[in-house]
Motif scaffolding. Structure first.
Motif, PDB file in Angstrom:
ATOM      1  N   ASP A 207       0.942  -1.255   0.069  1.00  0.00           N
ATOM      2  CA  ASP A 207       0.059   0.207  -0.021  1.00  0.00           C
ATOM      3  C   ASP A 207       0.935   1.520  -0.077  1.00  0.00           C
ATOM      4  OD1 ASP A 207       0.803   0.242   2.706  1.00  0.00           O
ATOM      5  OD2 ASP A 207      -1.122  -0.379   3.648  1.00  0.00           O
ATOM      6  N   LYS A 208       2.034   1.198  -0.043  1.00  0.00           N
ATOM      7  CA  LYS A 208       2.922   2.462  -0.300  1.00  0.00           C
ATOM      8  C   LYS A 208       3.282   2.410  -1.835  1.00  0.00           C
ATOM      9  CE  LYS A 208       3.741   3.342   3.931  1.00  0.00           C
ATOM     10  NZ  LYS A 208       3.552   4.563   4.747  1.00  0.00           N
ATOM     11  N   GLY A 209       2.762   1.655  -2.602  1.00  0.00           N
ATOM     12  CA  GLY A 209       2.748   1.638  -4.032  1.00  0.00           C
ATOM     13  C   GLY A 209       3.931   1.624  -4.503  1.00  0.00           C
ATOM     14  N   VAL A 210       4.764   0.463  -3.930  1.00  0.00           N
ATOM     15  CA  VAL A 210       6.102  -0.026  -4.246  1.00  0.00           C
ATOM     16  C   VAL A 210       6.048  -0.800  -5.496  1.00  0.00           C
ATOM     17  CG1 VAL A 210       8.057  -1.341  -3.711  1.00  0.00           C
ATOM     18  CG2 VAL A 210       6.963  -0.107  -2.003  1.00  0.00           C
ATOM     19  N   ARG A 211       4.932  -1.642  -5.874  1.00  0.00           N
ATOM     20  CA  ARG A 211       4.857  -2.480  -6.954  1.00  0.00           C
ATOM     21  C   ARG A 211       4.674  -1.549  -8.278  1.00  0.00           C
ATOM     22  NH1 ARG A 211       2.204  -5.730  -3.136  1.00  0.00           N
ATOM     23  NH2 ARG A 211       3.227  -7.647  -2.591  1.00  0.00           N
ATOM     24  N   GLU A 212       3.785  -0.421  -7.745  1.00  0.00           N
ATOM     25  CA  GLU A 212       3.567   0.793  -9.202  1.00  0.00           C
ATOM     26  C   GLU A 212       4.750   1.287  -9.379  1.00  0.00           C
ATOM     27  OE1 GLU A 212      -0.403  -0.461  -7.105  1.00  0.00           O
ATOM     28  OE2 GLU A 212       1.600   0.029  -6.432  1.00  0.00           O
ATOM     29  N   TYR A 213       5.621   1.731  -8.524  1.00  0.00           N
ATOM     30  CA  TYR A 213       6.834   2.357  -8.719  1.00  0.00           C
ATOM     31  C   TYR A 213       7.775   1.649  -9.419  1.00  0.00           C
ATOM     32  CZ  TYR A 213      11.146   4.897  -7.796  1.00  0.00           C
ATOM     33  OH  TYR A 213      12.450   5.261  -7.670  1.00  0.00           O
ATOM     34  N   ALA A 214       7.811   0.185  -9.040  1.00  0.00           N
ATOM     35  CA  ALA A 214       8.628  -0.625  -9.828  1.00  0.00           C
ATOM     36  C   ALA A 214       8.196  -0.737 -11.246  1.00  0.00           C
ATOM     37  CB  ALA A 214       8.930  -2.181  -9.369  1.00  0.00           C
ATOM     38  N   GLN A 215       6.883  -1.093 -11.639  1.00  0.00           N
ATOM     39  CA  GLN A 215       6.388  -1.140 -13.019  1.00  0.00           C
ATOM     40  C   GLN A 215       6.565   0.119 -13.668  1.00  0.00           C
ATOM     41  OE1 GLN A 215       2.231  -2.824 -12.958  1.00  0.00           O
ATOM     42  NE2 GLN A 215       2.489  -3.417 -10.898  1.00  0.00           N
ATOM     43  N   ALA A 216       6.330   1.315 -13.168  1.00  0.00           N
ATOM     44  CA  ALA A 216       6.314   2.587 -13.782  1.00  0.00           C
ATOM     45  C   ALA A 216       7.891   2.643 -14.384  1.00  0.00           C
ATOM     46  CB  ALA A 216       5.799   3.624 -13.209  1.00  0.00           C
ATOM     47  N   PHE A 317       3.219  16.716  -9.244  1.00  0.00           N
ATOM     48  CA  PHE A 317       2.101  16.049  -9.585  1.00  0.00           C
ATOM     49  C   PHE A 317       1.339  15.045  -8.852  1.00  0.00           C
ATOM     50  CE2 PHE A 317       4.932  17.021 -13.492  1.00  0.00           C
ATOM     51  CZ  PHE A 317       4.081  17.995 -14.063  1.00  0.00           C
ATOM     52  N   LEU A 318      -0.262  14.910  -9.029  1.00  0.00           N
ATOM     53  CA  LEU A 318      -0.732  14.073  -8.546  1.00  0.00           C
ATOM     54  C   LEU A 318      -1.369  12.927  -9.440  1.00  0.00           C
ATOM     55  CD1 LEU A 318      -3.149  16.477  -6.126  1.00  0.00           C
ATOM     56  CD2 LEU A 318      -1.124  14.877  -5.490  1.00  0.00           C
ATOM     57  N   VAL A 319      -1.343  11.679  -9.239  1.00  0.00           N
ATOM     58  CA  VAL A 319      -1.945  10.740  -9.898  1.00  0.00           C
ATOM     59  C   VAL A 319      -2.896   9.831  -9.097  1.00  0.00           C
ATOM     60  CG1 VAL A 319       0.283  10.767 -11.231  1.00  0.00           C
ATOM     61  CG2 VAL A 319       0.030   9.015  -9.098  1.00  0.00           C
ATOM     62  N   PRO A 320      -3.743   9.073  -9.923  1.00  0.00           N
ATOM     63  CA  PRO A 320      -4.715   8.272  -9.284  1.00  0.00           C
ATOM     64  C   PRO A 320      -3.875   7.107  -8.479  1.00  0.00           C
ATOM     65  CG  PRO A 320      -5.383   8.597 -11.609  1.00  0.00           C
ATOM     66  CD  PRO A 320      -4.109   9.230 -11.379  1.00  0.00           C
ATOM     67  N   VAL A 321      -4.463   6.558  -7.523  1.00  0.00           N
ATOM     68  CA  VAL A 321      -4.155   5.300  -6.813  1.00  0.00           C
ATOM     69  C   VAL A 321      -4.020   4.336  -7.644  1.00  0.00           C
ATOM     70  CG1 VAL A 321      -4.563   3.980  -4.702  1.00  0.00           C
ATOM     71  CG2 VAL A 321      -4.694   6.559  -4.496  1.00  0.00           C
ATOM     72  N   GLN A 322      -2.904   3.395  -7.486  1.00  0.00           N
ATOM     73  CA  GLN A 322      -2.613   2.281  -8.323  1.00  0.00           C
ATOM     74  C   GLN A 322      -2.607   2.375  -9.801  1.00  0.00           C
ATOM     75  OE1 GLN A 322      -5.755   0.105  -5.750  1.00  0.00           O
ATOM     76  NE2 GLN A 322      -4.257  -1.556  -6.236  1.00  0.00           N
ATOM     77  N   SER A 323      -2.810   3.578 -10.282  1.00  0.00           N
ATOM     78  CA  SER A 323      -2.467   3.789 -11.715  1.00  0.00           C
ATOM     79  C   SER A 323      -1.102   3.849 -12.226  1.00  0.00           C
ATOM     80  CB  SER A 323      -3.093   5.161 -12.166  1.00  0.00           C
ATOM     81  OG  SER A 323      -2.976   5.269 -13.568  1.00  0.00           O
ATOM     82  N   VAL A 324      -0.524   2.601 -12.857  1.00  0.00           N
ATOM     83  CA  VAL A 324       1.031   2.531 -13.267  1.00  0.00           C
ATOM     84  C   VAL A 324       0.842   3.802 -14.475  1.00  0.00           C
ATOM     85  CG1 VAL A 324       2.518   1.160 -14.453  1.00  0.00           C
ATOM     86  CG2 VAL A 324       1.415   0.245 -12.468  1.00  0.00           C
ATOM     87  N   ASP A 325       0.029   3.588 -15.260  1.00  0.00           N
ATOM     88  CA  ASP A 325       0.137   4.439 -16.532  1.00  0.00           C
ATOM     89  C   ASP A 325       0.087   5.786 -16.374  1.00  0.00           C
ATOM     90  OD1 ASP A 325      -0.353   2.211 -18.086  1.00  0.00           O
ATOM     91  OD2 ASP A 325      -2.662   2.544 -18.524  1.00  0.00           O
ATOM     92  N   ALA A 326      -0.553   6.534 -15.270  1.00  0.00           N
ATOM     93  CA  ALA A 326      -0.408   7.896 -14.774  1.00  0.00           C
ATOM     94  C   ALA A 326       0.758   8.042 -14.244  1.00  0.00           C
ATOM     95  CB  ALA A 326      -1.527   8.174 -13.981  1.00  0.00           C
ATOM     96  N   LEU A 327       1.317   7.253 -13.249  1.00  0.00           N
ATOM     97  CA  LEU A 327       2.707   7.411 -12.793  1.00  0.00           C
ATOM     98  C   LEU A 327       3.710   7.441 -14.031  1.00  0.00           C
ATOM     99  CD1 LEU A 327       4.465   7.708 -10.268  1.00  0.00           C
ATOM    100  CD2 LEU A 327       4.307   5.264  -9.980  1.00  0.00           C
ATOM    101  N   GLU A 328       3.824   6.463 -14.828  1.00  0.00           N
ATOM    102  CA  GLU A 328       4.528   6.506 -16.002  1.00  0.00           C
ATOM    103  C   GLU A 328       4.566   7.823 -16.551  1.00  0.00           C
ATOM    104  OE1 GLU A 328       5.558   4.349 -20.291  1.00  0.00           O
ATOM    105  OE2 GLU A 328       3.797   3.954 -19.126  1.00  0.00           O
ATOM    106  N   GLN A 329       3.465   8.489 -16.926  1.00  0.00           N
ATOM    107  CA  GLN A 329       3.599   9.559 -17.707  1.00  0.00           C
ATOM    108  C   GLN A 329       4.074  10.735 -16.914  1.00  0.00           C
ATOM    109  OE1 GLN A 329       2.654   9.776 -21.139  1.00  0.00           O
ATOM    110  NE2 GLN A 329       2.845   7.458 -20.792  1.00  0.00           N
ATOM    111  N   ALA A 330       3.491  10.862 -15.583  1.00  0.00           N
ATOM    112  CA  ALA A 330       4.240  12.131 -14.937  1.00  0.00           C
ATOM    113  C   ALA A 330       5.633  11.860 -14.665  1.00  0.00           C
ATOM    114  CB  ALA A 330       3.589  11.784 -13.447  1.00  0.00           C
ATOM    115  N   MET A 331       6.429  10.800 -14.556  1.00  0.00           N
ATOM    116  CA  MET A 331       7.772  10.568 -14.605  1.00  0.00           C
ATOM    117  C   MET A 331       8.274  11.032 -15.952  1.00  0.00           C
ATOM    118  SD  MET A 331       7.913   6.826 -12.633  1.00  0.00           S
ATOM    119  CE  MET A 331       9.761   6.866 -12.654  1.00  0.00           C
ATOM    120  N   LEU A 332       7.533  10.648 -17.108  1.00  0.00           N
ATOM    121  CA  LEU A 332       8.201  11.119 -18.358  1.00  0.00           C
ATOM    122  C   LEU A 332       8.165  12.450 -18.504  1.00  0.00           C
ATOM    123  CD1 LEU A 332       6.792   8.138 -20.419  1.00  0.00           C
ATOM    124  CD2 LEU A 332       9.116   8.483 -19.994  1.00  0.00           C
TER     125      LEU A 332
END
Length: 372
Positions: A207-216, A317-332
């Motif tokens: 629930d810290k979003g570690v998996r989403e961070y790794a995927q992004a 930037f704020l991204v939706p919870v558990q959204s790998v797509d949004a996280l990736e786009q924010a990083m890019l």
């Protein structure tokens, strides 16, 4: 006047409550601290004693729902308070809030306070975890009915506790801006050159979003292999913990650079360009405040506790919870615009100074507790 502060993790007394303790001492209070795993000779115990604190080792298991162990915790805290006779008690995190508040009431402590720093694993669970959530909520309601003020670190948690009647309609509550950050200790650091370097500091929990961070991170690095993605933390005993094999796989395939658990995170924050915390829910994330104070842009979730730290498009930037797509786009976006991290980082520092300075946060708590 004696003040007793109860924690579930001894190190947090230094890392998260050090300035509050110093403020209490500056006002002439004798400060006692209680936490588990503080036997004589323990290095953390010695650090606490060096600060002039009276240290007490108590029986408290930070995780788990063993009723025998929890009764032992209540008994241990009650005995401690009967012996010390504190004038004020403040517990933070789940078990110190619940059992510390109940023990203080049973021991007749005149002034009792609780600090809800986040909701934790039990509140995240649905279905099978519902029984645990129901138990925790009943215990919260029982304990918080016996304190004089409940502190929350974000308005969403306060609203949830009121909605679920975990605090009574007329109960005194106060929302503070997290634990605050020492803006002098976390000074602005120059951004590293080259492609962005991203960083996440957290207990390694789902629930810290570690998996989403790794995927992004994997996706971003596939497009830009020169981008670095750092991870600082440790695998916890929490049921939601990341498995060792998951972490090993991320490191072995080059997705993440794992730095382990660090006593001082400032050099690592200085080495990054952007701080990332894709958490599902927080009280107020201390690591985000530290990164902001050091002039770092932030990507975090539009979730309770997290959303208060970032103004979208201003300091991050704020991204939706558990959204790998949004996280990736924010990083890019930071890859596409090399100047963005610097601009947002400067705004983050201003927000940290104006809103999250630890001395301002502690002044509110002391005033609410009637400590002049």
């Amino acid at each position: 006047m004696k003040f007793l502060l109860i924690a579930s993790l001894a190190e947090s007394l230094i890392n998260f409550r050090g300035p509050l303790i110093a403020a209490l001492q500056a006002r002439g209070l004798q400060v006692h601290v209680a936490a588990p795993d503080l036997p004589p000779g323990d290095p953390v115990r010695q650090q606490l004693q060096a600060r002039g604190l009276v240290v007490h080792n108590v029986a408290l298991r930070r995780t788990g729902t063993n009723p025998v162990a929890d009764v032992q915790t209540l008994w241990s805290l009650w005995r401690l308070m009967r012996r010390v006779r504190p004038d004020c008690v403040l517990g933070y995190t789940i078990k110190p809030v619940i059992y510390g508040s109940l023990a203080a009431w049973l021991a007749g402590v005149p002034r009792r306070f609780a600090l809800v720093t986040g909701l934790g694993y039990a509140f995240q669970q649905q279905g099978q975890g519902g029984a645990l959530q129901a138990l925790v909520q009943r215990l919260y309601a029982l304990a918080l009915a016996r304190v004089h003020t409940v502190f929350f670190q974000n308005p969403d948690d306060e609203a949830l506790f009121r909605e679920r009647a975990l605090v009574a309609p007329g109960a005194r509550t106060c929302v503070v801006n997290g634990s605050g950050v020492d803006v002098a200790a976390f000074a602005v650091a120059q951004l590293p050159p080259g492609l962005p370097c991203f960083l996440l500091i957290a207990r390694l929990l789902g629930d810290k979003g570690v998996r989403e961070y790794a995927q992004a991170a994997r996706r971003v690095r596939a497009l830009h292999p020169g981008v670095r993605c750092l991870l600082v933390g440790w695998i916890d005993t929490n049921p939601d913990a990341i498995a060792q094999h998951e972490l090993d796989a991320w490191v072995q395939d080059g997705t993440l650079e794992f730095l382990g658990r660090l006593a001082d995170v400032r050099p690592t924050i200085a080495a990054c360009s952007v701080y990332v915390l894709p958490s599902y829910r927080e009280g107020t994330p201390r690591t985000v405040l530290e990164a902001m104070a050091m002039g770092r842009a932030v990507i975090t979730t539009d979730a309770p506790g997290c959303r208060e730290t970032v103004v979208e498009g201003d300091n991050g930037f704020l991204v939706p919870v558990q959204s790998v797509d949004a996280l990736e786009q924010a990083m890019l976006r930071f890859v596409a615009d090399p100047a963005l991290a610097g601009r947002m980082g400067l705004r983050g520092r201003q927000v940290a100074e104006d809103k999250y300075d630890v001395h301002k946060v502690n002044a509110v708590m002391l005033r609410e507790m009637g400590i002049a």
